[in-house]
Design an enzyme around this catalytic site. Structure first.
Site, PDB file in Angstrom:
ATOM      1  N   ASN A 157       9.798   0.897   5.962  1.00 48.37           N
ATOM      2  CA  ASN A 157       9.637  -0.107   4.800  1.00 48.37           C
ATOM      3  C   ASN A 157      10.800  -1.080   4.636  1.00 48.37           C
ATOM      4  OD1 ASN A 157      10.931   2.516   4.348  1.00 48.37           O
ATOM      5  ND2 ASN A 157      11.554   1.620   2.440  1.00 48.37           N
ATOM      6  N   GLN A 191       3.569   2.653   5.170  1.00 48.58           N
ATOM      7  CA  GLN A 191       3.569   1.167   5.405  1.00 48.58           C
ATOM      8  C   GLN A 191       2.718   0.666   6.474  1.00 48.58           C
ATOM      9  OE1 GLN A 191       5.186  -1.339   3.474  1.00 48.58           O
ATOM     10  NE2 GLN A 191       6.535  -0.005   2.401  1.00 48.58           N
ATOM     11  N   GLY A 212      -1.429   5.234  -2.593  1.00 50.89           N
ATOM     12  CA  GLY A 212      -2.416   4.010  -2.790  1.00 50.89           C
ATOM     13  C   GLY A 212      -1.884   2.586  -3.081  1.00 50.89           C
ATOM     14  N   HIS A 213      -0.776   2.566  -3.675  1.00 49.15           N
ATOM     15  CA  HIS A 213      -0.155   1.421  -4.227  1.00 49.15           C
ATOM     16  C   HIS A 213       0.240   0.165  -3.339  1.00 49.15           C
ATOM     17  CE1 HIS A 213       4.135   1.813  -4.708  1.00 49.15           C
ATOM     18  NE2 HIS A 213       3.929   3.116  -4.466  1.00 49.15           N
ATOM     19  N   THR A 249      -5.565  18.597 -13.198  1.00 51.91           N
ATOM     20  CA  THR A 249      -6.906  17.975 -13.381  1.00 51.91           C
ATOM     21  C   THR A 249      -6.806  16.604 -12.368  1.00 51.91           C
ATOM     22  OG1 THR A 249      -7.130  18.817 -15.530  1.00 51.91           O
ATOM     23  CG2 THR A 249      -8.664  16.837 -14.827  1.00 51.91           C
ATOM     24  N   CYS A 336      13.136   0.918  -3.781  1.00 54.02           N
ATOM     25  CA  CYS A 336      13.760   1.975  -4.542  1.00 54.02           C
ATOM     26  C   CYS A 336      15.166   2.173  -4.503  1.00 54.02           C
ATOM     27  CB  CYS A 336      12.935   3.467  -3.864  1.00 54.02           C
ATOM     28  SG  CYS A 336      11.260   3.060  -3.669  1.00 54.02           S
TER      29      CYS A 336
HETATM   30  N1  PLP Z   1       7.301   5.941   2.055  1.00 51.01           N
HETATM   31  C1  PLP Z   1       7.654   4.765   2.407  1.00 51.01           C
HETATM   32  C2  PLP Z   1       7.828   4.206   3.784  1.00 51.01           C
HETATM   33  C3  PLP Z   1       7.597   3.806   1.368  1.00 51.01           C
HETATM   34  O1  PLP Z   1       7.789   2.528   1.566  1.00 51.01           O
HETATM   35  C4  PLP Z   1       7.590   4.307   0.031  1.00 51.01           C
HETATM   36  C5  PLP Z   1       7.606   3.374  -1.281  1.00 51.01           C
HETATM   37  O2  PLP Z   1       8.291   2.555  -1.210  1.00 51.01           O
HETATM   38  C6  PLP Z   1       7.254   5.665  -0.122  1.00 51.01           C
HETATM   39  C7  PLP Z   1       7.374   6.537   0.933  1.00 51.01           C
HETATM   40  C8  PLP Z   1       7.057   6.361  -1.509  1.00 51.01           C
HETATM   41  O3  PLP Z   1       5.874   5.933  -2.300  1.00 51.01           O
HETATM   42  P1  PLP Z   1       5.425   6.505  -3.644  1.00 51.01           P
HETATM   43  O4  PLP Z   1       6.289   5.401  -4.494  1.00 51.01           O
HETATM   44  O5  PLP Z   1       4.065   6.305  -3.633  1.00 51.01           O
HETATM   45  O6  PLP Z   1       5.897   7.708  -3.753  1.00 51.01           O
END
Ligand code: PLP
Length: 398
Positions: A157, A191, A212-213, A249, A336
């Protein structure tokens, strides 16, 4: 002011088509899918249709798809669930072994750390090369009698490097021919989903996670694919939803929205890949014209939407703030990790120094990105770099 969003690896906008299919499940068909009245059953039907569509996309059966709240939850369920299910098959003093890479998302790394801290598993964190790639041979060398899981991300990512997922899949299949206890294979495809082949049989994976996002569905919905026959112990206790693997749910509108987002990926993937590969190449070429700018990640084996660079004499966070004032939204690394100022574990694992890592900036595009956006960025970015370098006494001394 401009509004150029180049942070799609952090999260994407919800596509209007996705939002439209979700709305009826908030206000009309909102029955609990576990109920037997019509509204409950309509909701159940929508979930099962969505499950089927997502399974079709991954080349698998509906029963192998488990809905969660995000990729992080899917990964926790996969890894902790597998280790717990395995636990009693191991003699008391032997801990099951997991192989992963040092450039995984924190969702994987922290899950592994937690299993390690609690004494439930031993973990090997594989090194990567300068481009962030894991070597297939290093995976093979790390495998021991006690290895139960190999977990390697499909696409990184922060830098966009694509890992040799198929090759590792073939290795796992070969190894398993001569083993009593199989090694299971997981990939975090978060990704990759919008851009690369995610057919689970082609990849040779037993477990696959995504969210999903990153593909124009809302935040708050994720998937774990579990190959038939792989035993997982649930991590959330409660009702019997999701084959008793994930109590709570079901989130019907989000599940329906996710299936629509996956359908849009299928329809738009080829055009998107073509367009963004061309934009990516232009962007890399222009950014590298600025003295002291280095491309991070693999120059070729990288996804079309991510361009990441290190800029000497510049703090990534500073660049992000200046760009933001110009209406360009980028990231200084992973969303993150960009809230804590520690050097990126990905870049340091790739051999960059801590100070180099602090100069990291990531631009990530989507199908709405326009050529003019890239032109504007490449015209403004050198000025931002110059401004920040002027303010950096150490850089100027050098
Ligand atoms: N794995 C990867 C490679 C990501 O880029 C991300 C989000 O930045 C995640 C996991 C975590 O995703 P989520 O925020 O939906 O838990």
């Amino acid at each position: 002011m401009k509004n150029i969003y180049l942070d799609n690896a952090a999260t994407t906008r919800v596509a209007p088509e996705v939002l439209n299919v979700m709305i009826p499940y908030f206000i009309k068909i909102y029955g609990n899918p576990s109920e037997y009245h019509k509204m409950g059953m309509d909701s159940r039907k929508a979930i099962e249709e969505a499950r089927g569509k997502i399974a079709g996309f991954l080349g698998t059966k509906a029963e192998t798809i488990i809905f969660t709240s995000c990729a992080t939850e899917s990964i926790n369920l996969s890894h902790k669930g597998l280790i717990e299910a395995m636990g009693n098959k191991f003699p008391r003093k032997v801990r099951p072994h997991i192989i992963t890479s040092s450039v995984e998302h924190k969702a994987v790394l922290e899950t592994c750390h937690s299993l390690e801290r609690k004494g439930k598993a031993s973990i090997t964190y594989l090194p990567v090369d300068r481009f962030g790639r894991v070597e297939v041979e290093s995976v093979e060398q790390a495998v021991s009698r006690d290895t139960v899981l190999i977990s390697i991300m499909y696409v990184n990512n922060e830098v966009g490097t694509i890992q040799p997922i198929n090759e590792i899949g073939q290795l796992v299949q070969r190894l398993n021919q001569n083993r009593k206890n199989p090694v299971y294979y997981h990939t975090d495809a978060t990704q990759a989903l919008g851009f690369l082949d995610c057919n689970v049989d082609n990849l040779g994976v037993d477990l696959l996670s995504f969210t999903g996002h990153k593909i124009n569905a809302p935040k708050g919905i994720g998937v774990l694919y579990i190959r038939e026959g792989v035993e997982i112990k649930r991590q959330i206790d409660g009702g019997n939803q999701e084959k008793r693997l994930r109590a709570g749910t079901e989130n019907t509108p989000y599940i329906v929205g996710l299936a629509k987002a996956v359908e849009l990926v299928n329809i738009r993937k080829n055009n998107k890949v073509r367009k963004l590969t061309s934009f990516r190449n232009i962007l890399i070429k222009e950014l590298l014209k600025i003295p002291g700018v280095k491309l991070t990640g693999d120059p070729e084996k990288r996804v079309p939407h991510i361009v990441s660079v290190i800029v000497n004499g510049v703090e990534g966070e500073g660049a992000v703030l200046y760009l933001s004032e110009l209406g360009i939204y980028a990231s200084s690394g992973s969303a993150c990790t960009s809230t804590d100022l520690a050097a990126s574990h990905v870049l340091t694992a790739m051999g960059y120094s801590e100070s180099e890592s602090h100069g990291s900036i990531r631009f990530s595009m989507c199908d709405k990105t326009k050529k003019q956006d890239i032109n504007y960025l490449v015209s403004e970015f050198p000025k931002v770099v110059e401004k920040l370098r002027k303010m950096n006494p150490i850089y100027n001394e050098k």
